[in-house]
Write a protein that holds these residues in place. Structure first.
Motif, short mmCIF file in Angstrom:
data_model
loop_
_atom_site.label_atom_id
_atom_site.label_comp_id
_atom_site.label_asym_id
_atom_site.label_seq_id
_atom_site.Cartn_x
_atom_site.Cartn_y
_atom_site.Cartn_z
N VAL A 27 0.82 -1.21 0.00
CA VAL A 27 0.00 0.00 0.00
C VAL A 27 0.86 1.26 0.00
O VAL A 27 0.61 2.20 -0.76
CB VAL A 27 -0.95 0.01 1.22
N ALA A 28 1.89 1.29 0.85
CA ALA A 28 2.71 2.50 0.97
C ALA A 28 3.43 2.80 -0.34
O ALA A 28 3.49 3.95 -0.80
CB ALA A 28 3.72 2.34 2.11
N ALA A 29 3.96 1.76 -0.97
CA ALA A 29 4.65 1.95 -2.24
C ALA A 29 3.65 2.40 -3.31
O ALA A 29 3.95 3.27 -4.13
CB ALA A 29 5.33 0.64 -2.66
N GLY A 30 2.44 1.82 -3.26
CA GLY A 30 1.41 2.20 -4.22
C GLY A 30 1.00 3.65 -4.07
O GLY A 30 0.81 4.37 -5.05
N GLU A 31 0.89 4.11 -2.80
CA GLU A 31 0.50 5.50 -2.58
C GLU A 31 1.58 6.45 -3.09
O GLU A 31 1.28 7.46 -3.72
CB GLU A 31 0.25 5.76 -1.09
N LYS A 32 2.83 6.08 -2.87
CA LYS A 32 3.93 6.93 -3.34
C LYS A 32 3.89 7.03 -4.87
O LYS A 32 4.03 8.11 -5.44
CB LYS A 32 5.26 6.33 -2.88
N LEU A 33 3.68 5.90 -5.54
CA LEU A 33 3.59 5.90 -7.00
C LEU A 33 2.40 6.73 -7.46
O LEU A 33 2.50 7.48 -8.43
CB LEU A 33 3.44 4.46 -7.51
N ALA A 34 1.28 6.58 -6.76
CA ALA A 34 0.06 7.30 -7.16
C ALA A 34 0.28 8.80 -7.06
O ALA A 34 -0.09 9.56 -7.96
CB ALA A 34 -1.11 6.87 -6.27
N ARG A 35 0.91 9.24 -5.96
CA ARG A 35 1.17 10.68 -5.78
C ARG A 35 2.13 11.18 -6.86
O ARG A 35 2.03 12.30 -7.34
CB ARG A 35 1.76 10.95 -4.40
N GLN A 36 3.06 10.33 -7.26
CA GLN A 36 4.08 10.73 -8.23
C GLN A 36 3.53 10.75 -9.66
O GLN A 36 3.78 11.67 -10.41
CB GLN A 36 5.23 9.73 -8.13
N TRP A 37 2.77 9.71 -10.04
CA TRP A 37 2.41 9.52 -11.44
C TRP A 37 0.95 9.81 -11.75
O TRP A 37 0.60 10.02 -12.90
CB TRP A 37 2.72 8.09 -11.89
N CYS A 38 0.07 9.75 -10.79
CA CYS A 38 -1.36 9.77 -11.10
C CYS A 38 -2.04 11.05 -10.62
O CYS A 38 -3.15 11.35 -11.07
CB CYS A 38 -2.06 8.56 -10.49
N ALA A 39 -1.40 11.80 -9.70
CA ALA A 39 -2.08 12.91 -9.05
C ALA A 39 -2.30 14.10 -9.99
O ALA A 39 -3.08 14.99 -9.67
CB ALA A 39 -1.29 13.35 -7.82
#
Ligand code: HEC
Length: 106
Positions: A27-39
């Motif tokens: 989850v933590a890695a996914g959130e970091k990726l989401a903030r970086q690439w999807c936000a």
């Protein structure tokens, strides 16, 4: 990309309890990726400084959609919709992102 992969691996090794709790991905890695690439387009978390694009489903909407299982999200990300850019995500990143979005389900 390789650094991100190493980061994910490190997170998984350092936080086995978290990874186990979150199903298949991290989850933590996914959130970091989401903030970086999807936000830039999606609302990906409760506290987000960047405004998302109007008309794009938020990750909360996606999580609440009973048709969008984590497996479906992963399939979508492996072959993105034309309106969404192909970000060349690795399988590991896709798994973490799908798990993160799934964790927003309430
Ligand atoms: C450039 C803007 C943009 C970026 C960046 C982006 N998306 Fe999207 N995304 C969209 C749009 C637009 C749609 C809606 C596609 C449609 O239905 O026509 C969408 C749809 C989706 C859907 C499917 C929702 C559904 O119910 O069908 C998922 C899942 C998704 N995005 C995940 C992500 C993830 C994860 C990332 C980051 C790795 C991301 N998106 C980055 C624009 C973007």
């Amino acid at each position: 990309m390789r650094l991100t992969l190493l980061f994910c691996l490190a997170v998984m090794l350092l936080a086995p309890a978290d990874a186990a709790h979150a199903g298949s991905g991290n989850v933590a890695a996914g959130e970091k990726l989401a903030r970086q690439w999807c936000a830039a387009c999606h609302v990906v978390a409760e506290a987000q400084d960047r405004a998302a694009t109007i008309g794009v489903p938020s990750f909360f909407d996606i999580a609440a959609n009973p048709d969008m299982s984590e497996a479906k999200i992963a399939t979508f990300l492996a072959d993105p919709h034309p309106r969404m850019p192909d970000m060349g995500l690795s399988n590991l990143e896709i798994r973490d992102l799908a798990t993160y979005i799934g964790s927003l389900r309430r």
